[in-house]
Design a protein around this motif. Structure first.
Motif, PDB file in Angstrom:
ATOM      1  N   LEU A 184       0.993  -1.197   0.066  1.00 32.01           N
ATOM      2  CA  LEU A 184      -0.023  -0.067  -0.146  1.00 32.01           C
ATOM      3  C   LEU A 184       0.922   1.221  -0.041  1.00 32.01           C
ATOM      4  O   LEU A 184       0.477   2.297  -0.724  1.00 32.01           O
ATOM      5  N   LYS A 185       1.941   1.168   0.686  1.00 32.54           N
ATOM      6  CA  LYS A 185       2.792   2.430   0.734  1.00 32.54           C
ATOM      7  C   LYS A 185       3.467   2.563  -0.657  1.00 32.54           C
ATOM      8  O   LYS A 185       3.385   4.024  -1.155  1.00 32.54           O
ATOM      9  N   GLU A 186       3.952   1.564  -1.448  1.00 33.81           N
ATOM     10  CA  GLU A 186       4.480   1.760  -2.709  1.00 33.81           C
ATOM     11  C   GLU A 186       3.319   2.431  -3.609  1.00 33.81           C
ATOM     12  O   GLU A 186       3.447   3.412  -4.472  1.00 33.81           O
ATOM     13  N   ALA A 187       2.189   1.778  -3.437  1.00 38.90           N
ATOM     14  CA  ALA A 187       0.999   2.269  -4.531  1.00 38.90           C
ATOM     15  C   ALA A 187       0.779   3.643  -4.128  1.00 38.90           C
ATOM     16  O   ALA A 187       0.316   4.507  -4.984  1.00 38.90           O
ATOM     17  N   ARG A 188       0.642   4.087  -2.762  1.00 40.68           N
ATOM     18  CA  ARG A 188       0.316   5.446  -2.253  1.00 40.68           C
ATOM     19  C   ARG A 188       1.184   6.435  -2.910  1.00 40.68           C
ATOM     20  O   ARG A 188       1.037   7.608  -3.387  1.00 40.68           O
ATOM     21  N   GLU A 189       2.626   5.987  -2.735  1.00 37.77           N
ATOM     22  CA  GLU A 189       3.654   6.955  -3.316  1.00 37.77           C
ATOM     23  C   GLU A 189       3.700   7.098  -4.774  1.00 37.77           C
ATOM     24  O   GLU A 189       3.899   8.127  -5.251  1.00 37.77           O
ATOM     25  N   ASP A 190       3.320   5.987  -5.325  1.00 33.33           N
ATOM     26  CA  ASP A 190       2.869   6.167  -6.937  1.00 33.33           C
ATOM     27  C   ASP A 190       2.084   7.010  -7.158  1.00 33.33           C
ATOM     28  O   ASP A 190       2.103   7.929  -8.103  1.00 33.33           O
ATOM     29  N   LEU A 191       0.609   7.104  -6.382  1.00 29.46           N
ATOM     30  CA  LEU A 191      -0.167   7.834  -6.709  1.00 29.46           C
ATOM     31  C   LEU A 191       0.168   9.382  -6.447  1.00 29.46           C
ATOM     32  O   LEU A 191      -0.276  10.244  -7.149  1.00 29.46           O
ATOM     33  N   GLN A 192       0.846   9.493  -5.395  1.00 32.47           N
ATOM     34  CA  GLN A 192       1.378  10.954  -4.859  1.00 32.47           C
ATOM     35  C   GLN A 192       2.167  11.513  -6.136  1.00 32.47           C
ATOM     36  O   GLN A 192       1.928  12.789  -6.222  1.00 32.47           O
ATOM     37  N   LYS A 193       3.107  10.677  -6.485  1.00 38.42           N
ATOM     38  CA  LYS A 193       3.866  11.206  -7.856  1.00 38.42           C
ATOM     39  C   LYS A 193       2.973  11.627  -8.937  1.00 38.42           C
ATOM     40  O   LYS A 193       3.176  12.702  -9.427  1.00 38.42           O
ATOM     41  N   GLN A 194       1.927  10.717  -9.165  1.00 37.60           N
ATOM     42  CA  GLN A 194       0.922  11.078 -10.258  1.00 37.60           C
ATOM     43  C   GLN A 194       0.196  12.521  -9.797  1.00 37.60           C
ATOM     44  O   GLN A 194      -0.076  13.300 -10.742  1.00 37.60           O
ATOM     45  N   ILE A 195      -0.227  12.616  -8.681  1.00 38.47           N
ATOM     46  CA  ILE A 195      -0.751  13.663  -8.193  1.00 38.47           C
ATOM     47  C   ILE A 195       0.040  15.143  -7.960  1.00 38.47           C
ATOM     48  O   ILE A 195      -0.341  15.974  -8.768  1.00 38.47           O
ATOM     49  N   ALA A 196       1.296  14.860  -8.109  1.00 38.71           N
ATOM     50  CA  ALA A 196       1.976  15.945  -7.981  1.00 38.71           C
ATOM     51  C   ALA A 196       2.461  16.488  -9.382  1.00 38.71           C
ATOM     52  O   ALA A 196       2.337  17.656  -9.733  1.00 38.71           O
ATOM     53  N   GLU A 197       2.697  15.315 -10.130  1.00 38.76           N
ATOM     54  CA  GLU A 197       2.849  15.893 -11.725  1.00 38.76           C
ATOM     55  C   GLU A 197       1.567  16.592 -12.355  1.00 38.76           C
ATOM     56  O   GLU A 197       1.683  17.536 -13.038  1.00 38.76           O
ATOM     57  N   LEU A 198       0.405  15.826 -11.925  1.00 36.25           N
ATOM     58  CA  LEU A 198      -0.703  16.701 -12.382  1.00 36.25           C
ATOM     59  C   LEU A 198      -0.924  18.032 -11.967  1.00 36.25           C
ATOM     60  O   LEU A 198      -1.334  18.849 -12.749  1.00 36.25           O
ATOM     61  N   GLY A 199      -0.874  18.190 -10.654  1.00 40.89           N
ATOM     62  CA  GLY A 199      -0.825  19.519  -9.913  1.00 40.89           C
ATOM     63  C   GLY A 199      -0.055  20.637 -10.547  1.00 40.89           C
ATOM     64  O   GLY A 199      -0.362  21.724 -10.562  1.00 40.89           O
ATOM     65  N   LYS A 200       1.421  20.036 -10.551  1.00 34.99           N
ATOM     66  CA  LYS A 200       2.196  21.218 -11.286  1.00 34.99           C
ATOM     67  C   LYS A 200       1.599  21.564 -12.812  1.00 34.99           C
ATOM     68  O   LYS A 200       1.820  22.769 -13.204  1.00 34.99           O
ATOM     69  N   ARG A 201       1.175  20.492 -13.558  1.00 37.37           N
ATOM     70  CA  ARG A 201       0.619  20.753 -14.796  1.00 37.37           C
ATOM     71  C   ARG A 201      -0.712  21.717 -14.918  1.00 37.37           C
ATOM     72  O   ARG A 201      -0.714  22.424 -15.715  1.00 37.37           O
ATOM     73  N   ARG A 202      -1.195  21.623 -13.790  1.00 38.81           N
ATOM     74  CA  ARG A 202      -2.443  22.393 -13.688  1.00 38.81           C
ATOM     75  C   ARG A 202      -2.387  23.198 -12.744  1.00 38.81           C
ATOM     76  O   ARG A 202      -3.567  24.189 -12.462  1.00 38.81           O
ATOM     77  N   GLU A 203      -1.522  23.733 -11.880  1.00 37.15           N
ATOM     78  CA  GLU A 203      -1.267  24.761 -11.120  1.00 37.15           C
ATOM     79  C   GLU A 203      -1.489  26.121 -11.838  1.00 37.15           C
ATOM     80  O   GLU A 203      -0.952  26.446 -13.035  1.00 37.15           O
ATOM     81  N   THR A 204      -2.368  26.966 -11.408  1.00 35.04           N
ATOM     82  CA  THR A 204      -2.450  28.350 -11.494  1.00 35.04           C
ATOM     83  C   THR A 204      -1.537  29.381 -10.896  1.00 35.04           C
ATOM     84  O   THR A 204      -1.640  29.279  -9.769  1.00 35.04           O
TER      85      THR A 204
END
Length: 636
Positions: A184-204
């Motif tokens: 679960l920790k590995e899966a959560r870190e992977d999701l957090q990376k995706q969220i960080a990348e998406l957040g940077k792309r969509r950051e206003t």
């Protein structure tokens, strides 16, 4: 009659009230999108030009040019319109910090998956606690059973077997839960990376806006031009110098490395390169009075400082880690008391535009305690893990998820990737000579992204009429160095810069072009030429050493051979030297041939040789040094 008068009075009162109410109504702002069409890049800084078309309403109206970089200099903003059917009353600049991003189904899905992982993690931790409680009960029962009497052998065997069975099951349960938590920790870190990348792309990000107030008698449509200066842009000259052979002119390619970090990409724009510097002071220096007295010092002359701009915000950046130094990916960073925020990237780094007056940041991350820190220009922030079970991180700086307000999360609109069209051949360029600067107008469109990376832009190609000559110093090196001399070089508007040398199709290396000299000729060093051979040998019959009357006499002689293997005639300057006496007791006599220039003070020798193709020339010289025996003189 009286009734008619009262009716008319009420109507006039109502009309005046409506007029006053209309005048008190705040002016509606009309957003005006614009596009960058050209930029004039200085040695430091750039002037950006935008174009837009907008409808100007009748009466007083407010037009807002939106989506501009925050790095524009407020004092440099200029707005002009082509239509003269209205007047511009005022122009001002402001910042827009509070533009929350819209919801995004892609990020909602990632957060839903993260919520499911958190729920699964909570269940596993609960099962772990239950197993731990059962193990403690079994341990207590074993202590009680060990002190209790009256159990027969069969009962004792059954009790021990039950204890062993349950302990084994619990230990295996521990292993299973631990493995599941790791997954679960590995899966959560992977999701957090995706969220960080998406957040940077969509950051206003924070943007600037230029507000203009207009006055028109009737509605009109007009084209607008908006111009402003940005500091984080520059260009530096460099050159390609190619010589096919020494019978051809110098092919000089005048190029520029252009880079910018203005916060907005320049895509397909008209580019101009100027030798000016708008930040330099234009004021003539003033000499102070120099008063001399006992213990006085000359006055200090300080150059005028460069002009600086106040942008109404400041930048803060840093990195967020846990106690072990590992970066935290996707951590939320918010300005206290506002809605300006960002998320950390894959290296745990953040960068944020801070409004004036803000003093603190709030940092939060799933599974860690929230932290309030003072704003520094650059900081390292360490978060501590939460002591209890996973807590929900409440973020108030971004818009919510709509249907589920469990946690407000960053949403950002992806930014389209930018491409750069680079020209590999000479492009049309117009050169504008102004009073104090030169401007190169590049006619083909260029794209310069805001990433700070230099892009190569070709300015001009010149065929320089040059006189070629060789120079050799065989005492130190057997090589002949080729130099091209260019006259009337001021017309080419050259600047100091790096030069890449190509001779007869071979890359020779790099050198520096220095145009700060006031000479009317410019020398370009083209490096060694293997087609010209130079050899310096000692002449044996010259080498003598004699002793007579307390004096030591020594003689040396040398022969220098120069061979031209090239297919063209060459001119070569040959340099050598003879010793110069610095003692009255030491006497130096020279044996020099005709045609050599000798500098008595320095002892330097210079020959001007002309060699036809495939020919060889030799020169000889010698000297004799007489000195006292007790004063040893060391010669070559």
């Amino acid at each position: 009659m009286q009734r008619t008068f009262l009716t008319l009075l009420c109507f006039l009162t109502l009309l005046c009230t409506c007029a006053l109410a209309q005048n008190d109504t705040p002016e509606k702002e009309t957003p005006v999108p614009s596009k960058i069409t050209s930029a004039t890049v200085f040695l430091e800084g750039a002037q950006v030009h935008r174009s837009a078309t907008a409808q100007v309403p009748a009466g007083r109206a407010t037009l807002v040019f939106t989506g501009l970089t925050t790095d524009l200099d407020p004092k440099s903003v200029q707005v002009s319109a082509k239509n003269d059917g209205f007047i511009i009353l005022s122009v001002s600049r402001r910042l827009n910090f509070n533009k929350p991003p819209t919801t995004n189904p892609e990020s909602d899905e990632l957060y839903d998956r993260l919520d499911a992982l958190e729920h699964r993690e909570d269940l596993l931790k609960t099962h772990y606690k239950i197993a731990r409680a059962e193990e403690e009960i079994l341990n207590e029962n074993r202590k009680v059973a060990g002190t209790t009497t009256g159990l027969d052998a069969e009962q004792l065997r059954q009790t021990v077997a039950f204890q062993r069975e349950r302990i084994t099951a619990i230990k295996l349960r521990y292993l299973s839960i631990t493995d599941s938590l790791d997954q679960l920790k590995e899966a959560r870190e992977d999701l957090q990376k995706q969220i960080a990348e998406l957040g940077k792309r969509r950051e206003t990000k924070t943007t600037a806006e230029v507000v203009i107030v207009t006055q028109a008698d009737r509605p009109v449509t007009s084209d607008f031009t908006l111009g402003y200066l940005v500091p984080n842009a520059r260009w530096a000259p460099h050159y390609d110098v190619r010589v096919a052979n020494i019978s051809q002119p110098v092919d000089l390619r005048y190029r520029a490395k252009v880079s910018q970090e203005s916060g907005e990409d320049w895509s397909g724009i008209r580019l101009k390169l100027s030798t000016g510097d708008p930040s330099a002071s234009a004021t003539v220096p003033t000499l102070p009075v120099w008063r001399v007295y006992a213990g006085s010092r000359p006055p200090t002359y300080r150059p005028a400082p460069k002009s600086t701009a106040s942008f109404g915000y400041r930048k803060a950046k840093g990195v967020i880690t846990d106690a072990s130094g590992e970066p935290l990916i996707g951590a939320t960073v918010l300005v206290q008391g506002g809605s300006t925020g960002t998320v950390t990237n894959l290296d745990g780094q953040y960068e944020l535009d801070i409004p004036e007056g803000a003093s603190e940041l709030i940092v939060s991350y799933l599974g860690y305690q929230n932290k309030r820190v003072s704003i520094n220009a650059s900081a390292r922030i360490v978060l501590d893990e939460a002591t209890d079970q996973l807590e929900e991180v409440v973020v108030t700086g971004y818009s919510g998820r709509g249907r589920n307000q469990k946690r407000n999360r960053p949403r950002a609109k992806p930014m389209a990737g930018q491409t750069m069209d680079m020209a590999s051949a000479p492009v049309p360029v117009n050169t504008e000579r102004r009073a104090t600067t030169v401007v190169f107008d590049i006619e083909l469109p260029y794209s310069i992204p805001s990433d700070g990376k230099p892009r190569d832009v070709e300015i001009k190609q010149h065929d320089l009429p040059a006189a070629y000559s060789y120079m050799a110093v065989p005492k130190f090196s057997p090589d002949a160095y080729l130099t091209a001399t260019v006259t009337d070089w001021d017309q080419y508007n050259l600047l100091n810069g790096e030069v890449q040398l190509f001779f007869e199709g071979t890359y020779l290396g790099t050198t520096a072009l220095d145009v700060t000299s006031t000479n009317d000729t410019l020398e370009l060093s083209l490096g060694r030429d293997a087609g010209v051979l130079v050899e310096r040998k000692e002449t044996d019959e010259y080498r003598k050493r004699n002793f007579f009357g307390g004096k030591v006499t020594e003689s040396r002689g040398y022969t220098i051979s120069v061979r031209n293997k090239k297919g063209q005639p060459i001119n070569l300057t040959l340099l050598d030297q003879v010793p110069v006496s610095a003692d009255e007791a030491v006497d130096v006599k020279l044996d020099l041939p005709k045609g050599v220039r000798h500098e008595e003070k320095t002892g330097f020798l210079e020959w001007k040789l002309e060699l036809a193709a495939g020919t060889e020339q030799k020169v000889q010289f010698g000297y004799t040094v007489k000195s006292p025996k007790n004063r040893r003189v060391v010669l070559e």
